[in-house]
Design a protein around this motif. Structure first.
Motif, PDB file in Angstrom:
ATOM      1  N   UNK A   1      37.738  92.082  49.430  1.00 41.69           N
ATOM      2  CA  UNK A   1      37.053  90.892  48.942  1.00 41.69           C
ATOM      3  C   UNK A   1      37.878  90.257  47.832  1.00 41.69           C
ATOM      4  N   UNK A   2      37.769  88.938  47.654  1.00 43.78           N
ATOM      5  CA  UNK A   2      38.467  88.289  46.537  1.00 43.78           C
ATOM      6  C   UNK A   2      38.014  88.855  45.196  1.00 43.78           C
ATOM      7  N   UNK A   3      38.844  88.693  44.206  1.00 41.98           N
ATOM      8  CA  UNK A   3      38.502  89.178  42.868  1.00 41.98           C
ATOM      9  C   UNK A   3      37.312  88.427  42.289  1.00 41.98           C
ATOM     10  N   UNK A   4      37.182  87.156  42.653  1.00 41.84           N
ATOM     11  CA  UNK A   4      36.074  86.340  42.139  1.00 41.84           C
ATOM     12  C   UNK A   4      35.823  85.204  43.123  1.00 41.84           C
TER      13      UNK A   4
ATOM     14  N   UNK B   1      49.993  85.297  38.943  1.00 38.02           N
ATOM     15  CA  UNK B   1      49.742  83.973  39.508  1.00 38.02           C
ATOM     16  C   UNK B   1      48.419  83.939  40.255  1.00 38.02           C
ATOM     17  N   UNK B   2      47.590  82.909  40.045  1.00 35.14           N
ATOM     18  CA  UNK B   2      46.370  82.775  40.849  1.00 35.14           C
ATOM     19  C   UNK B   2      46.704  82.581  42.325  1.00 35.14           C
ATOM     20  N   UNK B   3      45.941  83.239  43.164  1.00 33.88           N
ATOM     21  CA  UNK B   3      46.040  83.076  44.607  1.00 33.88           C
ATOM     22  C   UNK B   3      44.705  82.506  45.074  1.00 33.88           C
ATOM     23  N   UNK B   4      44.726  81.410  45.807  1.00 35.34           N
ATOM     24  CA  UNK B   4      43.517  80.630  46.042  1.00 35.34           C
ATOM     25  C   UNK B   4      43.121  80.581  47.512  1.00 35.34           C
ATOM     26  N   UNK B   5      41.824  80.725  47.740  1.00 35.84           N
ATOM     27  CA  UNK B   5      41.223  80.516  49.058  1.00 35.84           C
ATOM     28  C   UNK B   5      40.213  79.383  48.911  1.00 35.84           C
ATOM     29  N   UNK B   6      40.484  78.258  49.547  1.00 36.35           N
ATOM     30  CA  UNK B   6      39.541  77.146  49.570  1.00 36.35           C
ATOM     31  C   UNK B   6      38.805  77.191  50.906  1.00 36.35           C
TER      32      UNK B   6
ATOM     33  N   UNK C   1      44.057  81.758  53.785  1.00 32.68           N
ATOM     34  CA  UNK C   1      42.827  82.430  54.136  1.00 32.68           C
ATOM     35  C   UNK C   1      42.764  83.803  53.490  1.00 32.68           C
ATOM     36  N   UNK C   2      41.743  84.562  53.851  1.00 27.16           N
ATOM     37  CA  UNK C   2      41.554  85.886  53.277  1.00 27.16           C
ATOM     38  C   UNK C   2      42.719  86.816  53.605  1.00 27.16           C
ATOM     39  N   UNK C   3      43.107  86.854  54.874  1.00 24.57           N
ATOM     40  CA  UNK C   3      44.168  87.776  55.275  1.00 24.57           C
ATOM     41  C   UNK C   3      45.449  87.480  54.530  1.00 24.57           C
ATOM     42  N   UNK C   4      45.773  86.204  54.384  1.00 24.45           N
ATOM     43  CA  UNK C   4      47.017  85.830  53.715  1.00 24.45           C
ATOM     44  C   UNK C   4      46.982  86.116  52.224  1.00 24.45           C
ATOM     45  N   UNK C   5      45.850  85.894  51.585  1.00 24.63           N
ATOM     46  CA  UNK C   5      45.771  86.051  50.137  1.00 24.63           C
ATOM     47  C   UNK C   5      45.474  87.504  49.707  1.00 24.63           C
ATOM     48  N   UNK C   6      44.788  88.244  50.554  1.00 23.93           N
ATOM     49  CA  UNK C   6      44.417  89.619  50.196  1.00 23.93           C
ATOM     50  C   UNK C   6      45.388  90.651  50.769  1.00 23.93           C
ATOM     51  N   UNK C   7      46.206  90.225  51.710  1.00 22.41           N
ATOM     52  CA  UNK C   7      47.091  91.159  52.388  1.00 22.41           C
ATOM     53  C   UNK C   7      48.224  91.673  51.503  1.00 22.41           C
TER      54      UNK C   7
ATOM     55  N   UNK D   1      38.074  73.140  36.509  1.00 19.76           N
ATOM     56  CA  UNK D   1      38.039  74.601  36.582  1.00 19.76           C
ATOM     57  C   UNK D   1      39.381  75.199  37.004  1.00 19.76           C
ATOM     58  N   UNK D   2      40.200  74.457  37.701  1.00 19.48           N
ATOM     59  CA  UNK D   2      41.463  75.024  38.196  1.00 19.48           C
ATOM     60  C   UNK D   2      42.338  75.592  37.076  1.00 19.48           C
ATOM     61  N   UNK D   3      42.492  74.908  35.931  1.00 19.31           N
ATOM     62  CA  UNK D   3      43.324  75.493  34.871  1.00 19.31           C
ATOM     63  C   UNK D   3      42.732  76.742  34.237  1.00 19.31           C
ATOM     64  N   UNK D   4      41.456  77.011  34.478  1.00 17.04           N
ATOM     65  CA  UNK D   4      40.793  78.173  33.887  1.00 17.04           C
ATOM     66  C   UNK D   4      40.953  79.439  34.730  1.00 17.04           C
ATOM     67  N   UNK D   5      41.458  79.302  35.925  1.00 16.18           N
ATOM     68  CA  UNK D   5      41.501  80.439  36.836  1.00 16.18           C
ATOM     69  C   UNK D   5      42.537  81.464  36.387  1.00 16.18           C
ATOM     70  N   UNK D   6      42.135  82.729  36.293  1.00 20.23           N
ATOM     71  CA  UNK D   6      43.088  83.788  35.943  1.00 20.23           C
ATOM     72  C   UNK D   6      43.898  84.209  37.166  1.00 20.23           C
ATOM     73  N   UNK D   7      44.774  85.183  36.971  1.00 19.96           N
ATOM     74  CA  UNK D   7      45.517  85.720  38.087  1.00 19.96           C
ATOM     75  C   UNK D   7      44.610  86.464  39.054  1.00 19.96           C
ATOM     76  N   UNK D   8      45.144  86.795  40.205  1.00 22.10           N
ATOM     77  CA  UNK D   8      44.355  87.442  41.235  1.00 22.10           C
ATOM     78  C   UNK D   8      43.840  86.433  42.240  1.00 22.10           C
ATOM     79  N   UNK D   9      42.990  86.901  43.141  1.00 23.74           N
ATOM     80  CA  UNK D   9      42.513  86.072  44.245  1.00 23.74           C
ATOM     81  C   UNK D   9      41.158  85.468  43.903  1.00 23.74           C
ATOM     82  N   UNK D  10      41.082  84.150  43.964  1.00 20.34           N
ATOM     83  CA  UNK D  10      39.832  83.425  43.747  1.00 20.34           C
ATOM     84  C   UNK D  10      39.494  82.645  45.004  1.00 20.34           C
ATOM     85  N   UNK D  11      38.267  82.811  45.487  1.00 23.55           N
ATOM     86  CA  UNK D  11      37.763  81.952  46.557  1.00 23.55           C
ATOM     87  C   UNK D  11      36.905  80.859  45.940  1.00 23.55           C
TER      88      UNK D  11
END
Length: 279
Positions: free
Chosen positions: A199-202, A2-7, A273-279, A220-230
């Motif tokens: 750091x985020x994956x991308x 599942x994509x994990x997102x940081x806006x 945020x970063x801590x929540x998505x990368x933790x 672009x949202x439907x194109x996002x792969x799994x992992x963390x994207x900022x």
């Protein structure tokens, strides 16, 4: 996966228009993080925005160009102009940092001072990055990573953007030297890990800096792969304020973050945020 997102919104603390736009993008939209400039005119109001929105993760937007230092300019003459502002000739300053031990010492002092001013707010520093991605410079990256790790920060933005993704979402997107850039970012990623910084994956926003519109975000949202994207933005109520970048579509980026279709598209995805998505 599942994509994990940081806006993220950059430039919190720059001006009232940015502070208000950032708060609205969080309260009425999908914004989950913001990066705070600690030497600019809107700093205190930016801190108020951060304190009033505890679910908005706040990091340091290190500023070493196109802004004001935290230290007195006389203490860091290599980095500043006669008017007390940072130098705007980024390439020349970058060369000086490579050649001058004294300039690097001034750099380290200013980075530490900005982190210290952030710490004085009592806010948790969720991440670090730099205005205009100046931390891609090896000596700035080294100074920021060392100081951030020493201050207990655990995440950093490294702008590795897949060039195919923005161009697939919008064929008119500008082309960037992504192979060279992403090769260097891979080196920085290893160095960051050595300092305990994740750091985020991308990252997305480099090709669309100042023009990350709702149409582009929806595409672009439907194109996002799994992992963390900022995905980073520059939301503001309007352009034309002191310190604004010529040509940036600030209100359009705010509209992207508050777009109803965007909110619906990410409603079931992990976001924070970063801590929540990368933790």
């Amino acid at each position: 996966m599942t994509p994990r997102l940081i806006f993220t919104a950059d430039d919190l603390g720059l001006a009232a228009e940015v502070n208000e736009g950032t708060e609205r993008a969080h309260r009425e939209g999908v914004l989950s993080a913001a990066s705070l400039m600690v030497g600019e005119a809107g700093f205190e109001e930016g801190v108020r925005v951060a304190r009033s929105n505890p679910d908005l993760a706040i990091g340091l937007h290190l500023t070493l160009t196109d802004g004001h230092p935290v230290l007195p300019a006389a203490r860091i003459p290599s980095l500043t102009q006669k008017n007390g502002r940072f130098r705007d000739d980024m390439a020349s300053l970058g060369l000086l940092l490579a050649l001058s031990r004294e300039a690097r010492a001034e750099l380290a002092a200013e980075v530490a001072a900005q982190l210290a001013r952030f710490a004085e707010t009592g806010l948790r520093c969720d991440h670090v990055n730099a205005h205009k991605h100046y931390h891609l410079h090896p000596h700035i990256a080294a100074a920021l990573m060392q100081a951030a790790a020493g201050a207990g920060v655990r995440a950093i933005r490294l702008p590795n953007e897949d060039p195919a993704m923005p161009r697939k979402a919008d064929p008119s997107s500008r082309k960037l030297p992504s192979a060279l850039l992403n090769g260097w970012v891979a080196v920085l990623r290893k160095r960051a890990r050595n300092w305990g910084l994740a750091a985020p994956d991308r990252v997305l926003g480099f090709a669309w800096s100042g023009a990350f519109s709702a149409d582009r975000l929806r595409a672009v949202l439907p194109l996002l792969p799994g992992g963390v994207t900022e995905l980073y933005f520059h939301p503001a109520m309007r352009g034309g304020f002191a310190g604004s970048a010529p040509g940036y579509r600030y209100a359009d980026e705010l509209a992207a973050l508050t777009d109803a279709q965007v909110r619906e598209a990410v409603s079931g995805l992990p976001r924070g945020g970063y801590a929540a998505m990368l933790g």
